[in-house]
Design an enzyme around this catalytic site. Structure first.
Site, PDB file in Angstrom:
ATOM      1  N   CYS A 145       0.845  -1.203   0.000  1.00  0.00           N
ATOM      2  CA  CYS A 145       0.000   0.000   0.000  1.00  0.00           C
ATOM      3  C   CYS A 145       0.871   1.240   0.000  1.00  0.00           C
ATOM      4  CB  CYS A 145      -0.916   0.002   1.228  1.00  0.00           C
ATOM      5  SG  CYS A 145      -1.959   1.472   1.360  1.00  0.00           S
ATOM      6  N   CYS A 197       0.268   5.877   7.358  1.00  0.00           N
ATOM      7  CA  CYS A 197      -1.024   5.467   7.910  1.00  0.00           C
ATOM      8  C   CYS A 197      -0.816   4.528   9.086  1.00  0.00           C
ATOM      9  CB  CYS A 197      -1.835   4.789   6.821  1.00  0.00           C
ATOM     10  SG  CYS A 197      -3.410   4.102   7.376  1.00  0.00           S
ATOM     11  N   CYS A 216      -2.053  -0.089   9.363  1.00  0.00           N
ATOM     12  CA  CYS A 216      -1.239  -1.298   9.272  1.00  0.00           C
ATOM     13  C   CYS A 216       0.126  -1.050   9.905  1.00  0.00           C
ATOM     14  CB  CYS A 216      -1.037  -1.711   7.819  1.00  0.00           C
ATOM     15  SG  CYS A 216      -2.517  -2.287   6.971  1.00  0.00           S
ATOM     16  N   CYS A 224      -6.151   1.289  -0.162  1.00  0.00           N
ATOM     17  CA  CYS A 224      -6.155   0.466   1.044  1.00  0.00           C
ATOM     18  C   CYS A 224      -6.197  -0.991   0.609  1.00  0.00           C
ATOM     19  CB  CYS A 224      -7.346   0.774   1.953  1.00  0.00           C
ATOM     20  SG  CYS A 224      -7.331  -0.189   3.499  1.00  0.00           S
ATOM     21  N   GLN A 241     -18.053  -9.709  12.875  1.00  0.00           N
ATOM     22  CA  GLN A 241     -16.642  -9.994  12.644  1.00  0.00           C
ATOM     23  C   GLN A 241     -16.162  -9.173  11.451  1.00  0.00           C
ATOM     24  OE1 GLN A 241     -14.932 -11.619  14.750  1.00  0.00           O
ATOM     25  NE2 GLN A 241     -16.406 -12.897  15.851  1.00  0.00           N
ATOM     26  N   GLU A 278     -26.561 -12.089  25.535  1.00  0.00           N
ATOM     27  CA  GLU A 278     -25.817 -10.910  25.109  1.00  0.00           C
ATOM     28  C   GLU A 278     -26.353  -9.700  25.868  1.00  0.00           C
ATOM     29  OE1 GLU A 278     -23.919  -7.889  23.577  1.00  0.00           O
ATOM     30  OE2 GLU A 278     -23.347  -9.884  22.883  1.00  0.00           O
ATOM     31  N   ASP A 314     -17.591 -15.657  23.140  1.00  0.00           N
ATOM     32  CA  ASP A 314     -16.821 -14.728  22.307  1.00  0.00           C
ATOM     33  C   ASP A 314     -16.905 -13.341  22.934  1.00  0.00           C
ATOM     34  OD1 ASP A 314     -15.501 -13.396  20.302  1.00  0.00           O
ATOM     35  OD2 ASP A 314     -17.055 -13.647  18.790  1.00  0.00           O
ATOM     36  N   CYS A 350     -10.211 -12.104  21.176  1.00  0.00           N
ATOM     37  CA  CYS A 350      -9.485 -11.118  20.364  1.00  0.00           C
ATOM     38  C   CYS A 350      -8.334 -10.496  21.137  1.00  0.00           C
ATOM     39  CB  CYS A 350     -10.436 -10.026  19.870  1.00  0.00           C
ATOM     40  SG  CYS A 350     -11.239  -9.082  21.192  1.00  0.00           S
TER      41      CYS A 350
END
Length: 421
Positions: free
Chosen positions: A72, A78, A81, A155, A256, A303, A351, A377
């Site tokens: 990129c 940026c 990443c 991107c 996700q 939830e 999760d 995560c």
């Protein structure tokens, strides 16, 4: 006595990078302290300047054989990443190592699979920032460790439809940007088209300006526009598939980031729980796991977000051939299911958000649930919770790293556990 970090000269000098830190920056020692140098790799000799624990890279004087050409044009400026300069094999190994390090810190060992890496250009969901620059608006991601924005024209992470929408996002944002405001634009690609959720508007932004922004977005082809959690204008209700069911996600609701990563995690979870007749999906969101599991098992989904549970119930009503699904609003941080309730189940998938699920996991550790699939995560809170489960009598069968946030320092994991006899 060695000088402190603040006493180290800020002029140009050479360093040798030892390893990658948890944020993907190269780490080196200087004056007895560990410091970070972004965009560097282990074994490289680099020239840097600056002071403190984060230095500025001036030049790579001896490059690592693992260095790759970024894909990129914005990489380096940026902040979206951090690892495009790392070749694929060591990149995947770094993601796996993030999990291994976290396990080691908690005294755990486990079979950790090779990292599954999502394809480039597959991210269906991204949050952009927008603010005014002179008379123009800027839409993009923040620069590395800065409040400045990089105006994106390229991107390699997001899906093509999202990238193509950036000029239209800029026009839409212009209707509601003040002179000093920064707003967030969450864009999700759905089966019905792009869904836009705008947050962070200043209180003095008039209702007319909000309506003009929504109207501009719909003219530009967006399926729905919502502001601060409220649906403003809908041309086509956004929808996504979860097995044989259709989910109509509420404004700003969790999905996700990559549909491909979601499918891979779902495959792993379903294989682990395939013989369970009664399962729970805890921290279920809109039901991306629950609706798939219901093809074979009765499901209890819980939830804390009421809108997500309503969306899940609507999906169940519109689907055919599912086993019974019970969905309830429940704050699993303050009101977790107790061990006795859980012990009536054959399996659990959870999760949780980045903070983990300490309270719920404490009850799971006391339960008799035969099998658990933990989707995480955050390696640090995952390792903390796994320590609790292992101490409670569970055995880690395997951990599957899933890299859905491509070229970032984040990694997902699906952990498969079973209760020992």
């Amino acid at each position: 006595m060695p000088p402190s970090q603040d006493q180290v000269a800020s002029g140009a000098r050479s360093l040798t990078i030892d390893h990658l830190g948890a944020q993907g920056d190269g780490r080196a020692q200087e004056a007895g302290a560990w410091i970070s140098v972004a965009l560097t790799l282990p074994g490289e000799t680099v020239r840097v300047d600056g002071a403190g624990d984060r230095l500025r890279l001036l030049e790579v004087t001896s490059a690592s054989p693992d260095r790759a050409a970024p894909v990129c044009r914005h990489f380096g400026a940026c902040g979206g990443c951090s690892l495009q300069h790392l070749a694929p094999a060591p990149y995947a190994a770094f993601k796996r190592d993030l999990i291994l390090r976290a396990l080691k810190a908690r005294g755990l060992e486990a079979d950790v699979a090779e990292t599954w890496v999502t394809p480039s250009g597959s991210r269906r969901r991204a949050t952009f920032a927008a603010k005014r620059a002179g008379k123009q608006g800027v839409v993009g991601f923040h620069a590395r460790r800065s409040h400045d924005l990089v105006a994106l024209t390229d991107c390699a992470v997001v899906r093509p439809a999202i990238l193509a929408a950036l000029p239209r996002l800029k026009e839409t944002a212009g209707h509601v940007l003040g002179s000093k405001d920064e707003i967030s634009l969450l864009v999700t690609e759905t089966d019905a088209g792009l869904d836009l959720h705008i947050t962070g508007l200043a209180k003095d932004v008039k209702a007319l300006a909000r309506a003009e922004a929504a109207s501009a977005a719909l003219r530009a082809g967006f399926a729905r526009v919502s502001i601060e959690g409220a649906d403003v204008l809908t041309e086509r209700p956004p929808s996504v598939q979860a097995g044989t069911a259709t989910i109509y996600p509420p404004p700003g609701s969790f999905l996700q980031a990559s549909a491909e990563a979601e499918a891979e995690m779902e495959r792993i979870v379903r294989e682990h729980l395939k013989f369970a007749s009664r399962v729970a999906d805890l921290f279920s969101g809109c039901g991306t796991f629950a609706l798939r599991l219901a093809a074979e098992s009765s499901v209890l989904a819980a939830e804390g977000n009421a809108a997500a549970i309503e969306a899940l119930k609507a999906s169940v009503r519109g689907a055919h051939g599912l086993k019974p699904v019970t969905a309830e609003v429940r704050d699993l941080f303050r009101n977790p299911y107790g061990a006795a309730e859980l012990s009536r189940l054959d399996g659990v998938v959870l999760d949780p958000p980045r903070a983990g699920a300490a309270a719920q996991v404490a009850e799971l550790a006391k339960s008799r649930v035969p099998r658990i699939a933990y989707v995480s995560c955050d390696p640090a809170t995952l390792a903390r919770d796994l320590r609790t489960l292992v101490d409670g009598g569970y055995r880690i069968l395997r951990i599957h790293p899933v890299d859905q946030f491509l070229w970032s320092a984040h990694v997902e994991a699906v952990v498969l556990l079973e209760r020992t006899p």
